[in-house]
Design a protein around this motif. Structure first.
Motif, PDB file in Angstrom:
ATOM      1  N   VAL A  49       0.840  -1.204   0.000  1.00 24.33           N
ATOM      2  CA  VAL A  49       0.000   0.000   0.000  1.00 24.33           C
ATOM      3  C   VAL A  49       0.872   1.249   0.000  1.00 24.33           C
ATOM      4  O   VAL A  49       0.568   2.233  -0.698  1.00 24.33           O
ATOM      5  CB  VAL A  49      -0.968  -0.006   1.204  1.00 24.33           C
ATOM      6  CG1 VAL A  49      -1.688   1.329   1.309  1.00 24.33           C
ATOM      7  CG2 VAL A  49      -1.973  -1.137   1.064  1.00 24.33           C
ATOM      8  N   ALA A  50       1.975   1.231   0.770  1.00 17.77           N
ATOM      9  CA  ALA A  50       2.888   2.375   0.770  1.00 17.77           C
ATOM     10  C   ALA A  50       3.495   2.579  -0.604  1.00 17.77           C
ATOM     11  O   ALA A  50       3.631   3.712  -1.090  1.00 17.77           O
ATOM     12  CB  ALA A  50       3.992   2.158   1.808  1.00 17.77           C
ATOM     13  N   LEU A  51       3.842   1.470  -1.263  1.00 17.47           N
ATOM     14  CA  LEU A  51       4.403   1.565  -2.609  1.00 17.47           C
ATOM     15  C   LEU A  51       3.358   2.102  -3.577  1.00 17.47           C
ATOM     16  O   LEU A  51       3.660   2.897  -4.471  1.00 17.47           O
ATOM     17  CB  LEU A  51       4.890   0.175  -3.055  1.00 17.47           C
ATOM     18  CG  LEU A  51       6.027   0.115  -4.077  1.00 17.47           C
ATOM     19  CD1 LEU A  51       7.266   0.835  -3.558  1.00 17.47           C
ATOM     20  CD2 LEU A  51       6.362  -1.334  -4.404  1.00 17.47           C
ATOM     21  N   ARG A  52       2.135   1.678  -3.387  1.00 17.53           N
ATOM     22  CA  ARG A  52       1.033   2.173  -4.227  1.00 17.53           C
ATOM     23  C   ARG A  52       0.862   3.678  -4.047  1.00 17.53           C
ATOM     24  O   ARG A  52       0.626   4.413  -5.020  1.00 17.53           O
ATOM     25  CB  ARG A  52      -0.251   1.450  -3.836  1.00 17.53           C
ATOM     26  CG  ARG A  52      -1.543   1.979  -4.462  1.00 17.53           C
ATOM     27  CD  ARG A  52      -1.670   1.551  -5.907  1.00 17.53           C
ATOM     28  NE  ARG A  52      -3.008   1.807  -6.421  1.00 17.53           N
ATOM     29  CZ  ARG A  52      -3.761   0.886  -7.017  1.00 17.53           C
ATOM     30  NH1 ARG A  52      -3.311  -0.339  -7.165  1.00 17.53           N
ATOM     31  NH2 ARG A  52      -4.941   1.197  -7.487  1.00 17.53           N
ATOM     32  N   SER A  53       0.991   4.165  -2.826  1.00 21.25           N
ATOM     33  CA  SER A  53       0.812   5.593  -2.562  1.00 21.25           C
ATOM     34  C   SER A  53       1.863   6.420  -3.296  1.00 21.25           C
ATOM     35  O   SER A  53       1.583   7.540  -3.739  1.00 21.25           O
ATOM     36  CB  SER A  53       0.884   5.863  -1.061  1.00 21.25           C
ATOM     37  OG  SER A  53       2.208   5.720  -0.557  1.00 21.25           O
ATOM     38  N   ILE A  54       3.062   5.870  -3.440  1.00 17.36           N
ATOM     39  CA  ILE A  54       4.121   6.562  -4.185  1.00 17.36           C
ATOM     40  C   ILE A  54       3.888   6.436  -5.685  1.00 17.36           C
ATOM     41  O   ILE A  54       4.058   7.390  -6.437  1.00 17.36           O
ATOM     42  CB  ILE A  54       5.497   5.984  -3.802  1.00 17.36           C
ATOM     43  CG1 ILE A  54       5.780   6.250  -2.316  1.00 17.36           C
ATOM     44  CG2 ILE A  54       6.606   6.582  -4.674  1.00 17.36           C
ATOM     45  CD1 ILE A  54       7.001   5.542  -1.790  1.00 17.36           C
ATOM     46  N   ALA A  55       3.464   5.245  -6.120  1.00 18.92           N
ATOM     47  CA  ALA A  55       3.233   5.014  -7.548  1.00 18.92           C
ATOM     48  C   ALA A  55       2.165   5.940  -8.097  1.00 18.92           C
ATOM     49  O   ALA A  55       2.226   6.356  -9.260  1.00 18.92           O
ATOM     50  CB  ALA A  55       2.829   3.551  -7.779  1.00 18.92           C
ATOM     51  N   GLU A  56       1.186   6.296  -7.276  1.00 20.90           N
ATOM     52  CA  GLU A  56       0.091   7.123  -7.761  1.00 20.90           C
ATOM     53  C   GLU A  56       0.465   8.592  -7.885  1.00 20.90           C
ATOM     54  O   GLU A  56      -0.403   9.434  -8.118  1.00 20.90           O
ATOM     55  CB  GLU A  56      -1.147   6.915  -6.884  1.00 20.90           C
ATOM     56  CG  GLU A  56      -1.760   5.549  -7.113  1.00 20.90           C
ATOM     57  CD  GLU A  56      -3.171   5.421  -6.594  1.00 20.90           C
ATOM     58  OE1 GLU A  56      -3.638   6.333  -5.880  1.00 20.90           O
ATOM     59  OE2 GLU A  56      -3.820   4.403  -6.908  1.00 20.90           O
ATOM     60  N   PHE A  57       1.767   8.890  -7.749  1.00 24.83           N
ATOM     61  CA  PHE A  57       2.243  10.188  -8.221  1.00 24.83           C
ATOM     62  C   PHE A  57       2.013  10.244  -9.732  1.00 24.83           C
ATOM     63  O   PHE A  57       1.949  11.311 -10.323  1.00 24.83           O
ATOM     64  CB  PHE A  57       3.734  10.353  -7.921  1.00 24.83           C
ATOM     65  CG  PHE A  57       4.027  10.796  -6.521  1.00 24.83           C
ATOM     66  CD1 PHE A  57       5.009  11.737  -6.270  1.00 24.83           C
ATOM     67  CD2 PHE A  57       3.314  10.297  -5.428  1.00 24.83           C
ATOM     68  CE1 PHE A  57       5.297  12.165  -4.972  1.00 24.83           C
ATOM     69  CE2 PHE A  57       3.581  10.711  -4.132  1.00 24.83           C
ATOM     70  CZ  PHE A  57       4.578  11.649  -3.904  1.00 24.83           C
ATOM     71  N   SER A  58       1.938   9.072 -10.362  1.00 26.31           N
ATOM     72  CA  SER A  58       1.593   8.954 -11.779  1.00 26.31           C
ATOM     73  C   SER A  58       0.137   8.510 -11.866  1.00 26.31           C
ATOM     74  O   SER A  58      -0.591   8.540 -10.892  1.00 26.31           O
ATOM     75  CB  SER A  58       2.506   7.932 -12.457  1.00 26.31           C
ATOM     76  OG  SER A  58       3.859   8.264 -12.290  1.00 26.31           O
ATOM     77  N   GLY A  59      -0.276   8.050 -13.030  1.00 29.30           N
ATOM     78  CA  GLY A  59      -1.636   7.576 -13.196  1.00 29.30           C
ATOM     79  C   GLY A  59      -2.207   8.038 -14.518  1.00 29.30           C
ATOM     80  O   GLY A  59      -1.590   8.811 -15.254  1.00 29.30           O
ATOM     81  N   SER A  60      -3.409   7.573 -14.813  1.00 27.87           N
ATOM     82  CA  SER A  60      -4.017   7.924 -16.100  1.00 27.87           C
ATOM     83  C   SER A  60      -4.246   9.423 -16.219  1.00 27.87           C
ATOM     84  O   SER A  60      -4.175   9.982 -17.322  1.00 27.87           O
ATOM     85  CB  SER A  60      -5.339   7.170 -16.277  1.00 27.87           C
ATOM     86  OG  SER A  60      -6.248   7.477 -15.226  1.00 27.87           O
ATOM     87  N   GLU A  61      -4.485  10.107 -15.086  1.00 28.94           N
ATOM     88  CA  GLU A  61      -4.693  11.555 -15.139  1.00 28.94           C
ATOM     89  C   GLU A  61      -3.446  12.282 -15.642  1.00 28.94           C
ATOM     90  O   GLU A  61      -3.545  13.299 -16.323  1.00 28.94           O
ATOM     91  CB  GLU A  61      -5.094  12.081 -13.755  1.00 28.94           C
ATOM     92  CG  GLU A  61      -6.466  11.651 -13.287  1.00 28.94           C
ATOM     93  CD  GLU A  61      -6.478  10.237 -12.717  1.00 28.94           C
ATOM     94  OE1 GLU A  61      -7.564   9.650 -12.612  1.00 28.94           O
ATOM     95  OE2 GLU A  61      -5.388   9.721 -12.383  1.00 28.94           O
ATOM     96  N   MET A  62      -2.280  11.762 -15.302  1.00 32.16           N
ATOM     97  CA  MET A  62      -1.056  12.377 -15.784  1.00 32.16           C
ATOM     98  C   MET A  62      -0.931  12.186 -17.294  1.00 32.16           C
ATOM     99  O   MET A  62      -0.479  13.077 -18.014  1.00 32.16           O
ATOM    100  CB  MET A  62       0.170  11.805 -15.077  1.00 32.16           C
ATOM    101  CG  MET A  62       1.484  12.434 -15.516  1.00 32.16           C
ATOM    102  SD  MET A  62       2.843  12.134 -14.371  1.00 32.16           S
ATOM    103  CE  MET A  62       2.497  13.384 -13.133  1.00 32.16           C
TER     104      MET A  62
END
Length: 383
Positions: A49-62
């Motif tokens: 979950v912590a890794l996910r929180s960092i990964a979502e600095f990116s995403g489809s919105e970006m």
């Protein structure tokens, strides 16, 4: 290069590559059912979950921001008619989208058969309403929503152009996201048919995401006018601060996911932190435009569209191999997540590179002309 001259867009390419790294990581940080390892203990869920929180600095919105920034550049340089611009975007986006929609609609059977839910997918494949939703909503795979939504956003580009002339309008993204959040909450409270609800929610999202268009066109307008080196550094420093605050705002969402073992709903400041993060990240890279970027970023950026399209396939194949071999029973969440990412990221890039070199299929990832244009000069790669 003079103080006010615009550097090459290597900073932009670097942002695209890092976003591709992030979006693969996002989809690598769940269990085999897409949840935050609900069958494990809270302590074991912390790492993914912590890794996910960092990964979502990116995403489809970006990726929306990237594509809309490039759209701003195209219409500013060539000023095509509305019909010409939309037709060009339809060929760039909807043709590959149609191919991958059909591909993933049937490819999902591979994982469904391995995990024991093939009848559910087979029922969808015989349902006309489901096929309509595949092509309108992008429901054939969890990441396919990006392409039809992006095409719908392109249709609003004449409105977005206001922000190129008046960059202050980029701040309207706060208002559009807020209105979207409020309306979505109301729709979810209604007793609607689930599929009908998805159509209504998507329509609301499109109008809300137009705010990303204002932000992207505003950023392009500022960059095109030229931002001095000193001011760029200030933008970078300020954006780091706002990105940090946006991340802090998302912590309650991820904390709740660790406790519950499921992804909840973003409704308060965690909503704004998540959806505004792509803008702050893009501004960080813009603020570093004068840095000595390696040309390797531009080479890798050519394949980011392909990586976005291909990585769910690679992840599914990994999941099937791990489960069928029995290795999953000996792996904790941290090992599943790290091994999946270490395998999926390079394989997704390698597959994109391989497809780009095959004329028959290069067009499916935006790196070659469509079959009916093979006799014409090849255009630039899609965004």
């Amino acid at each position: 290069m003079t103080q006010n001259s615009k550097p090459r867009l290597v900073w932009f390419d670097a942002n695209r590559v890092c976003a591709a790294f992030g979006v693969v990581l996002i989809h690598s940080t769940t269990d085999f059912g897409g949840q935050p390892f609900k069958d494990f203990t809270e302590g074991e869920r912390i790492f993914p979950v912590a890794l996910r929180s960092i990964a979502e600095f990116s995403g489809s919105e970006m990726f929306f921001l990237f594509s809309l920034f490039l759209m701003a550049m195209r219409v500013n340089k060539k000023m095509p008619s509305y019909s010409t611009a939309i037709a060009q975007q339809a060929e760039r986006l909807l043709v590959p989208f149609a191919f991958w929609t059909v591909f993933y609609a049937f490819f999902r059977l591979v994982k469904a058969d391995a995990f024991g839910y093939a009848p559910y997918i087979l029922n969808q494949l015989t349902d006309v309403n489901q096929w309509v939703s595949y092509f309108v909503l992008g429901r054939s795979q969890y990441h396919m929503h990006f392409l039809p939504t992006l095409f719908a956003l392109f249709m609003f580009y004449p409105v977005m152009r206001l922000a190129t002339r008046y960059p202050l309008l980029g701040l309207t993204v706060f208002a559009t996201l807020g209105a979207m959040n409020s309306a979505q909450g109301y729709i979810w409270s209604l007793d609607l048919d689930p599929l009908l609800r998805e159509y209504v929610i998507r329509l609301i999202k499109i109008f809300g995401y137009v705010g990303y268009g204002f932000a992207a066109f505003a950023i392009y307008g500022l960059w095109n006018d030229g931002i001095p080196r000193g001011e760029s550094k200030l933008i970078r420093k300020g954006s780091f601060y706002f990105a940090a605050m946006a991340y802090i705002a998302t912590l309650p969402f991820y904390g709740a996911s660790i406790v519950s073992g499921s992804w909840g709903y973003r409704s308060g400041w965690d909503f704004y932190g998540h959806f505004l993060m792509p803008i702050f990240m893009m501004l960080i890279f813009l603020g570093g435009q004068y840095r000595d970027w390696s040309p390797i970023w531009s080479k890798l950026a050519r394949y980011t569209f392909g990586v976005y399209l291909l990585h769910p396939m690679v992840i599914d194949l990994y999941d099937i191999a791990v489960v069928k071999s029995g290795l999953s029973k000996m792996m904790d969440p941290a090992l599943i997540v790290t091994s999946r990412y270490v395998i999926a990221l390079p394989l997704a890039f390698a597959t994109a590179v391989a497809l780009s070199r095959i004329k028959l299929v290069a067009w499916t990832i935006g790196l070659g002309p469509t079959p009916w244009n093979w006799r014409k000069p090849a255009g630039k790669a899609g965004s």
